[in-house]
Design a protein around this motif. Structure first.
Motif, PDB file in Angstrom:
ATOM      1  N   GLY A  38       1.035  -1.296  -0.179  1.00 24.45           N
ATOM      2  CA  GLY A  38      -0.069   0.097  -0.268  1.00 24.45           C
ATOM      3  C   GLY A  38       0.656   1.236   0.057  1.00 24.45           C
ATOM      4  O   GLY A  38       0.615   2.105  -0.403  1.00 24.45           O
ATOM      5  N   VAL A  39       1.759   1.082   0.526  1.00 25.09           N
ATOM      6  CA  VAL A  39       2.926   2.047   0.852  1.00 25.09           C
ATOM      7  C   VAL A  39       3.797   2.863  -1.044  1.00 25.09           C
ATOM      8  O   VAL A  39       3.188   3.823  -0.862  1.00 25.09           O
ATOM      9  N   MET A  40       3.397   1.568  -0.918  1.00 22.26           N
ATOM     10  CA  MET A  40       4.779   1.865  -2.875  1.00 22.26           C
ATOM     11  C   MET A  40       3.215   2.155  -3.019  1.00 22.26           C
ATOM     12  O   MET A  40       4.347   3.091  -4.311  1.00 22.26           O
ATOM     13  N   TRP A  41       2.448   1.832  -3.426  1.00 20.34           N
ATOM     14  CA  TRP A  41       1.004   2.225  -4.324  1.00 20.34           C
ATOM     15  C   TRP A  41       0.766   3.865  -4.178  1.00 20.34           C
ATOM     16  O   TRP A  41       1.215   4.482  -5.086  1.00 20.34           O
ATOM     17  N   LEU A  42       1.116   4.166  -3.316  1.00 19.62           N
ATOM     18  CA  LEU A  42       0.698   5.762  -3.122  1.00 19.62           C
ATOM     19  C   LEU A  42       1.861   6.365  -3.302  1.00 19.62           C
ATOM     20  O   LEU A  42       1.809   7.723  -3.709  1.00 19.62           O
ATOM     21  N   ARG A  43       3.071   6.054  -3.341  1.00 18.62           N
ATOM     22  CA  ARG A  43       4.374   6.692  -3.180  1.00 18.62           C
ATOM     23  C   ARG A  43       5.015   6.936  -4.922  1.00 18.62           C
ATOM     24  O   ARG A  43       5.251   7.495  -5.032  1.00 18.62           O
ATOM     25  N   THR A  44       4.854   5.438  -5.331  1.00 17.20           N
ATOM     26  CA  THR A  44       4.643   5.777  -7.006  1.00 17.20           C
ATOM     27  C   THR A  44       3.355   5.445  -7.700  1.00 17.20           C
ATOM     28  O   THR A  44       3.664   6.122  -9.466  1.00 17.20           O
ATOM     29  N   ASP A  45       2.362   5.354  -7.344  1.00 14.37           N
ATOM     30  CA  ASP A  45       1.056   5.586  -8.011  1.00 14.37           C
ATOM     31  C   ASP A  45       0.796   4.430  -9.155  1.00 14.37           C
ATOM     32  O   ASP A  45       0.812   4.459  -9.730  1.00 14.37           O
ATOM     33  N   ASN A  46       1.799   3.055  -8.559  1.00 16.95           N
ATOM     34  CA  ASN A  46       2.000   2.181  -9.999  1.00 16.95           C
ATOM     35  C   ASN A  46       0.444   1.067  -9.611  1.00 16.95           C
ATOM     36  O   ASN A  46       0.826   0.596  -8.101  1.00 16.95           O
ATOM     37  N   GLU A  47       0.045   0.849 -10.308  1.00 19.98           N
ATOM     38  CA  GLU A  47      -1.524   0.250 -10.419  1.00 19.98           C
ATOM     39  C   GLU A  47      -1.283  -1.016  -9.318  1.00 19.98           C
ATOM     40  O   GLU A  47      -1.467  -1.876  -9.571  1.00 19.98           O
ATOM     41  N   ARG A  48       0.478  -1.400 -10.682  1.00 25.18           N
ATOM     42  CA  ARG A  48       0.869  -3.421 -10.134  1.00 25.18           C
ATOM     43  C   ARG A  48       0.863  -2.825  -8.301  1.00 25.18           C
ATOM     44  O   ARG A  48      -0.174  -4.050  -7.712  1.00 25.18           O
ATOM     45  N   TYR A  49       1.184  -2.231  -8.050  1.00 25.66           N
ATOM     46  CA  TYR A  49       1.602  -2.474  -6.374  1.00 25.66           C
ATOM     47  C   TYR A  49      -0.437  -2.593  -5.707  1.00 25.66           C
ATOM     48  O   TYR A  49      -0.429  -3.464  -4.583  1.00 25.66           O
ATOM     49  N   HIS A  50      -0.675  -1.978  -6.202  1.00 28.57           N
ATOM     50  CA  HIS A  50      -2.479  -1.397  -5.761  1.00 28.57           C
ATOM     51  C   HIS A  50      -3.050  -2.690  -6.092  1.00 28.57           C
ATOM     52  O   HIS A  50      -3.866  -3.450  -5.037  1.00 28.57           O
ATOM     53  N   ARG A  51      -2.534  -3.259  -7.352  1.00 28.29           N
ATOM     54  CA  ARG A  51      -3.316  -5.329  -8.042  1.00 28.29           C
ATOM     55  C   ARG A  51      -3.105  -6.326  -6.430  1.00 28.29           C
ATOM     56  O   ARG A  51      -3.937  -6.821  -6.521  1.00 28.29           O
ATOM     57  N   LEU A  52      -1.905  -5.773  -6.259  1.00 28.02           N
ATOM     58  CA  LEU A  52      -1.292  -7.467  -5.626  1.00 28.02           C
ATOM     59  C   LEU A  52      -2.011  -6.926  -4.025  1.00 28.02           C
ATOM     60  O   LEU A  52      -1.293  -7.439  -2.986  1.00 28.02           O
ATOM     61  N   MET A  53      -1.619  -5.483  -3.444  1.00 28.65           N
ATOM     62  CA  MET A  53      -2.174  -5.647  -1.981  1.00 28.65           C
ATOM     63  C   MET A  53      -3.738  -5.612  -1.973  1.00 28.65           C
ATOM     64  O   MET A  53      -4.155  -6.727  -1.638  1.00 28.65           O
ATOM     65  N   ARG A  54      -4.699  -5.944  -3.564  1.00 26.09           N
ATOM     66  CA  ARG A  54      -6.216  -6.268  -2.828  1.00 26.09           C
ATOM     67  C   ARG A  54      -5.786  -7.774  -3.196  1.00 26.09           C
ATOM     68  O   ARG A  54      -6.142  -8.068  -3.249  1.00 26.09           O
TER      69      ARG A  54
END
Length: 465
Positions: A38-54
């Motif tokens: 989640g932190v990496m998603w917020l910092r990079t706005d990379n959808e991949r981290y968001h997808r993996l988080m979910r």
């Protein structure tokens, strides 16, 4: 045939706690991994981290539920099977378990709701913050449980009145002599367990040619984590062993199958300890090795099993082999992590299929190592339930052996069903893999991605979006 109620009560508790520890050892690490994504998603706005988080939140939801269900039984067993333990140690252990509920479980439960169902309903920052708080809550839960269990291993900060322990110094109780080592060892083991599962799932996808970029991200993060924590666990374990030698030397004697304390201890690589003959059969050992590790001296001495009567010795076979299973898996994890980093550095990690196949097959290693470690810890404490205060045989409730046998059989059946269903559903989620899903909007409502954990919850009750 006469049934031993003490043995049956021990087997029943051992079965339920072994089943239960599988899930906290996974969810503690998994919650931290989800928060990191989640932190990496917020910092990079990379959808991949968001997808993996979910994706991993779905799996966390199932594992967390199974951990809660399997853990409730343990609290009831204190009263049903171990009432004398509750009388003698309840003034100390009861509040520590209560603190776990008040500070950790309530915290997890509150913010877990946001994590499971709050995606697109709360701001992204609050959503990620909820994941971080859940991770903190799981670590706090481990803090209090390990504090209570460590006090049973190295009790301090209390006074005995008429055979009952009363707290006099809560700081000494919470931070008892073995607690820092046991807490750090267990927490690190939980992160390693999760890291190896993430690594294995990433390898599985690469072998299948699915979710390639997501799989590479999982493997990179898993390898970084394990390359640091796996060698660190070796150091923590060594310090934990030195602390155990100071406070529970007979446990160390059982771990090393060391019988004669008047001689330097050999590092026994393999043997079959014969408790009746008080010697090791088929021994393969490094002379003076245990003395070098434990005393940092070639001729260093430490107590042997013969230094106490047989009735005061732990079951040597359980402790001896449990320790070697744990250490063997730990060494394998170190090798797998460092070799994986070497392949990554050479740029051949994604194409080395034999390595990917091995790590994908050994996802279970962390769980087995955790269980083996708990076998060493709990069996090594015998015959004491609270070290030097209460023997296991004196802590049991007056429950008929037939009742214990019947409930044990029911536990095996029920837990077998729950475990099978949980593993089946988690495997289904892994087979499906990370994906974006959109639910069809109702009239006048804009479409939005479906929360990963919310999707898991709906699937579980048959309401698929």
């Amino acid at each position: 045939m006469d049934l031993d109620p003490v043995l049956l009560a021990r087997i029943q508790f051992a079965f339920t706690v072994t089943f239960h520890i599988i899930f906290p050892s996974f969810t503690i690490g998994l919650s931290a991994y989800i928060a990191t994504l989640g932190v990496m998603w917020l910092r990079t706005d990379n959808e991949r981290y968001h997808r993996l988080m979910r994706f991993w939140t779905k799996i966390f939801a199932v594992s967390f539920a199974m951990g809660v269900v399997s853990g409730i039984v343990l609290s009831y067993q204190f009263g049903t099977n171990w009432s004398r333990f509750s009388v003698v140690a309840g003034n100390v252990v009861g509040p520590l378990i209560g603190y776990e509920v008040l500070t950790a479980f309530f915290l997890e439960a509150t913010f877990l709701g946001i994590l499971l169902f709050g995606f697109n309903r709360v701001p992204p920052g609050l959503y990620v913050l909820s994941a971080a708080i859940v991770a903190i809550g799981t670590a706090m839960s481990a803090f209090w449980i390990l504090s209570a269990n460590s006090w049973m291993q190295t009790p301090t900060g209390h006074e005995m009145r008429d055979g009952v322990a009363f707290p006099v110094d809560w700081l000494a109780i919470v931070f008892n002599p073995s607690f820092p080592y046991r807490f750090s060892h267990m927490l690190n083991a939980a992160y390693l367990t999760t890291g190896f599962v993430v690594l294995a799932v990433g390898a599985r996808y690469l072998l299948q040619g699915r979710h390639v970029e997501d799989a590479r991200t999982m493997m990179r993060m898993g390898l970084w984590l394990m390359a640091i924590l796996a060698p660190l666990q070796l150091f923590i374990g060594d310090q934990h062993g030195l602390n155990t030698l100071e406070h529970q030397p007979i446990k160390i004697a059982a771990i090393e199958a060391h019988w004669d304390g008047s001689k330097p201890g050999a590092l026994v690589l393999f043997a079959w300890p014969d408790e009746k003959a008080e010697k090791n059969l088929f021994e393969i050992a490094i002379p003076h090795g245990a003395s070098l590790i434990l005393r940092h001296s070639y001729d260093g001495l430490f107590p042997g099993l013969k230094s106490v009567p047989p009735q005061d010795r732990p079951p040597v076979l359980n402790v001896f082999f449990g320790f070697r299973i744990m250490v063997g898996i730990g060494l394998y994890m170190i090798a797998a992590a460092l070799f994986g980093c070497f392949l990554w550095w050479r740029g051949t990690l994604w194409e080395t299929r034999w390595y990917l196949r091995i790590v994908s097959w050994t996802w279970w290693c962390g769980f087995v190592a955790v269980i083996a470690g708990w076998v060493v810890t709990e069996s090594g404490r015998q015959p004491w339930l609270v070290h030097n205060i209460l023997r296991t045989a004196d802590a049991i409730s007056p429950v008929p052996a037939a009742s214990l046998l019947g409930t044990l059989a029911l536990f095996v059946i029920c837990y077998g069903i729950v475990f099978s269903m949980g593993i089946y559903y988690i495997n289904r989620l892994i087979n499906k893999g990370p994906e974006d899903r959109v639910i069809q909007p109702e009239e006048g409502v804009p479409s939005r991605p479906l929360s990963g954990a919310g999707d898991a919850a709906r699937d579980a009750i048959g309401q698929k979006g």
